[in-house]
Design a protein around this motif. Sequence first.
Motif, PDB file in Angstrom:
ATOM      1  N   HIS A  51     -14.335  -7.170   7.952  1.00  0.00           N
ATOM      2  CA  HIS A  51     -13.598  -7.209   6.423  1.00  0.00           C
ATOM      3  C   HIS A  51     -13.256  -5.876   6.316  1.00  0.00           C
ATOM      4  CE1 HIS A  51     -17.914  -7.007   5.622  1.00  0.00           C
ATOM      5  NE2 HIS A  51     -17.426  -6.699   4.333  1.00  0.00           N
ATOM      6  N   LEU A  52     -13.728  -4.813   6.890  1.00  0.00           N
ATOM      7  CA  LEU A  52     -13.377  -3.340   5.956  1.00  0.00           C
ATOM      8  C   LEU A  52     -12.555  -2.706   6.764  1.00  0.00           C
ATOM      9  CD1 LEU A  52     -17.134  -2.567   4.966  1.00  0.00           C
ATOM     10  CD2 LEU A  52     -15.507  -3.496   3.729  1.00  0.00           C
ATOM     11  N   LYS A  53     -12.092  -3.296   8.053  1.00  0.00           N
ATOM     12  CA  LYS A  53     -11.442  -2.563   9.025  1.00  0.00           C
ATOM     13  C   LYS A  53     -10.159  -1.645   8.435  1.00  0.00           C
ATOM     14  CE  LYS A  53      -8.693  -6.027  11.744  1.00  0.00           C
ATOM     15  NZ  LYS A  53      -7.940  -6.344  10.653  1.00  0.00           N
ATOM     16  N   PRO A  56      -9.982   2.982   3.844  1.00  0.00           N
ATOM     17  CA  PRO A  56     -10.145   4.214   4.285  1.00  0.00           C
ATOM     18  C   PRO A  56     -11.537   4.941   4.744  1.00  0.00           C
ATOM     19  CG  PRO A  56      -9.730   4.042   1.855  1.00  0.00           C
ATOM     20  CD  PRO A  56      -9.540   2.559   2.517  1.00  0.00           C
ATOM     21  N   PHE A  57     -12.460   3.994   4.253  1.00  0.00           N
ATOM     22  CA  PHE A  57     -13.729   4.621   4.345  1.00  0.00           C
ATOM     23  C   PHE A  57     -14.556   3.824   5.652  1.00  0.00           C
ATOM     24  CE2 PHE A  57     -14.011   1.084   1.443  1.00  0.00           C
ATOM     25  CZ  PHE A  57     -14.879   0.164   1.957  1.00  0.00           C
ATOM     26  N   PHE A  58     -13.797   2.969   6.433  1.00  0.00           N
ATOM     27  CA  PHE A  58     -14.365   2.363   7.386  1.00  0.00           C
ATOM     28  C   PHE A  58     -14.892   3.255   8.532  1.00  0.00           C
ATOM     29  CE2 PHE A  58     -13.597  -0.320  11.509  1.00  0.00           C
ATOM     30  CZ  PHE A  58     -14.508  -1.138  11.149  1.00  0.00           C
ATOM     31  N   GLY A  60     -16.233   6.344   8.394  1.00  0.00           N
ATOM     32  CA  GLY A  60     -16.959   6.864   7.690  1.00  0.00           C
ATOM     33  C   GLY A  60     -18.474   6.039   7.715  1.00  0.00           C
ATOM     34  N   THR A  61     -18.136   4.757   7.236  1.00  0.00           N
ATOM     35  CA  THR A  61     -19.180   3.514   7.344  1.00  0.00           C
ATOM     36  C   THR A  61     -19.988   3.411   8.640  1.00  0.00           C
ATOM     37  OG1 THR A  61     -17.985   2.440   5.507  1.00  0.00           O
ATOM     38  CG2 THR A  61     -19.763   1.223   6.808  1.00  0.00           C
ATOM     39  N   LYS A  62     -18.712   3.535   9.804  1.00  0.00           N
ATOM     40  CA  LYS A  62     -19.484   3.352  11.213  1.00  0.00           C
ATOM     41  C   LYS A  62     -20.324   4.253  11.510  1.00  0.00           C
ATOM     42  CE  LYS A  62     -16.944   1.632  14.346  1.00  0.00           C
ATOM     43  NZ  LYS A  62     -15.874   1.504  15.256  1.00  0.00           N
ATOM     44  N   VAL A  90     -25.476  -4.281  -6.707  1.00  0.00           N
ATOM     45  CA  VAL A  90     -24.204  -4.200  -6.431  1.00  0.00           C
ATOM     46  C   VAL A  90     -23.916  -3.081  -5.516  1.00  0.00           C
ATOM     47  CG1 VAL A  90     -23.047  -5.209  -8.585  1.00  0.00           C
ATOM     48  CG2 VAL A  90     -23.536  -2.575  -8.438  1.00  0.00           C
ATOM     49  N   THR A  91     -22.589  -3.180  -4.713  1.00  0.00           N
ATOM     50  CA  THR A  91     -22.480  -1.934  -3.697  1.00  0.00           C
ATOM     51  C   THR A  91     -22.834  -0.750  -4.015  1.00  0.00           C
ATOM     52  OG1 THR A  91     -21.034  -3.895  -2.722  1.00  0.00           O
ATOM     53  CG2 THR A  91     -20.869  -1.513  -1.792  1.00  0.00           C
ATOM     54  N   ASN A  92     -22.042  -0.182  -5.136  1.00  0.00           N
ATOM     55  CA  ASN A  92     -22.248   1.367  -5.600  1.00  0.00           C
ATOM     56  C   ASN A  92     -23.736   1.194  -6.322  1.00  0.00           C
ATOM     57  OD1 ASN A  92     -22.054   3.675  -6.816  1.00  0.00           O
ATOM     58  ND2 ASN A  92     -19.979   3.536  -7.336  1.00  0.00           N
ATOM     59  N   SER A 108     -25.601   6.333  -4.102  1.00  0.00           N
ATOM     60  CA  SER A 108     -24.552   6.428  -3.277  1.00  0.00           C
ATOM     61  C   SER A 108     -23.631   5.006  -3.240  1.00  0.00           C
ATOM     62  CB  SER A 108     -24.729   7.051  -2.027  1.00  0.00           C
ATOM     63  OG  SER A 108     -23.595   6.763  -0.827  1.00  0.00           O
ATOM     64  N   ILE A 109     -22.589   5.267  -2.706  1.00  0.00           N
ATOM     65  CA  ILE A 109     -21.825   3.958  -2.534  1.00  0.00           C
ATOM     66  C   ILE A 109     -21.998   3.441  -1.073  1.00  0.00           C
ATOM     67  CG2 ILE A 109     -19.480   4.942  -2.199  1.00  0.00           C
ATOM     68  CD1 ILE A 109     -18.461   2.217  -3.486  1.00  0.00           C
ATOM     69  N   GLN A 110     -21.917   4.650  -0.154  1.00  0.00           N
ATOM     70  CA  GLN A 110     -22.080   4.268   1.183  1.00  0.00           C
ATOM     71  C   GLN A 110     -23.554   4.363   1.687  1.00  0.00           C
ATOM     72  OE1 GLN A 110     -21.599   7.708   4.441  1.00  0.00           O
ATOM     73  NE2 GLN A 110     -19.888   6.520   4.979  1.00  0.00           N
ATOM     74  N   CYS A 111     -24.431   5.231   1.192  1.00  0.00           N
ATOM     75  CA  CYS A 111     -25.624   5.104   1.544  1.00  0.00           C
ATOM     76  C   CYS A 111     -26.403   4.360   0.587  1.00  0.00           C
ATOM     77  CB  CYS A 111     -26.371   6.633   1.686  1.00  0.00           C
ATOM     78  SG  CYS A 111     -25.351   7.631   2.744  1.00  0.00           S
ATOM     79  N   ASN A 112     -26.250   2.807   0.777  1.00  0.00           N
ATOM     80  CA  ASN A 112     -26.933   1.893  -0.241  1.00  0.00           C
ATOM     81  C   ASN A 112     -28.004   1.322   0.213  1.00  0.00           C
ATOM     82  OD1 ASN A 112     -25.305   0.306   1.365  1.00  0.00           O
ATOM     83  ND2 ASN A 112     -24.022  -0.364  -0.042  1.00  0.00           N
ATOM     84  N   LEU A 113     -28.654   1.878   1.111  1.00  0.00           N
ATOM     85  CA  LEU A 113     -29.899   1.451   1.836  1.00  0.00           C
ATOM     86  C   LEU A 113     -30.127   0.161   2.586  1.00  0.00           C
ATOM     87  CD1 LEU A 113     -31.650   2.277  -1.614  1.00  0.00           C
ATOM     88  CD2 LEU A 113     -32.190   3.382   0.463  1.00  0.00           C
TER      89      LEU A 113
END
Length: 154
Positions: A51-53, A56-58, A60-62, A90-92, A108-113
């Motif tokens: 769902h994130l493909k 723009p951050f896809f 980085g997330t991978k 929430v995500t962020n 963080s929004i990306q490093c959200n554990l």
Amino acid sequence: MEQTFVLLKPDAVQRGLLGKITSRLEEKGLQLVGLKMIVLGDAVLDEHYAHLKDKPFFAGTKKFMKSAPVVASVWQGKNAVAVVRKLCGVTNSRDAEPGTIRGDLGMSIQCNLVHASDSVETAKAEVKRFFKPNELHAYKKTLDALSYSEDERQ
Ligand code: ADP
């Protein structure tokens, strides 16, 4: 009882927060029925984050999700999917409510554990994606008699 899938992300592993996060789910009264440490690859991440493909951050997330092993788990309980999403926040992480895992432990929004399934349908697909049937353990949680009323246990 309903099952949900929870992934403790590379930042939880690197920061030594596995015990703390797992304790929160245990103390809430959820039942752990599957647990393993794995390294994620491109194929499973493309499926898991389909769902994130186009985001723009896809990429980085991978990259982040492959940066260290993760801990995959399955938790069981009444309305487990919604209960665990609420516990995560929430995500962020910066916007997450104090008292939630992300709200208390992240910035963080990306490093959200933590990842947690967002619906019962998604949970079914995610449990299947990450666990073989013989890696899930059915056992009677003796404390359920204290965590739920008799009606709620039906
Ligand atoms: P959630 O994990 O809360 O269900 P999503 O499914 O929308 O959220 O996103 C999956 C993961 O992608 C997030 O947990 C986070 O690690 C990352 N992510 C989401 N949005 C962003 C963003 N705007 N920038 C960077 N990473 C993001």
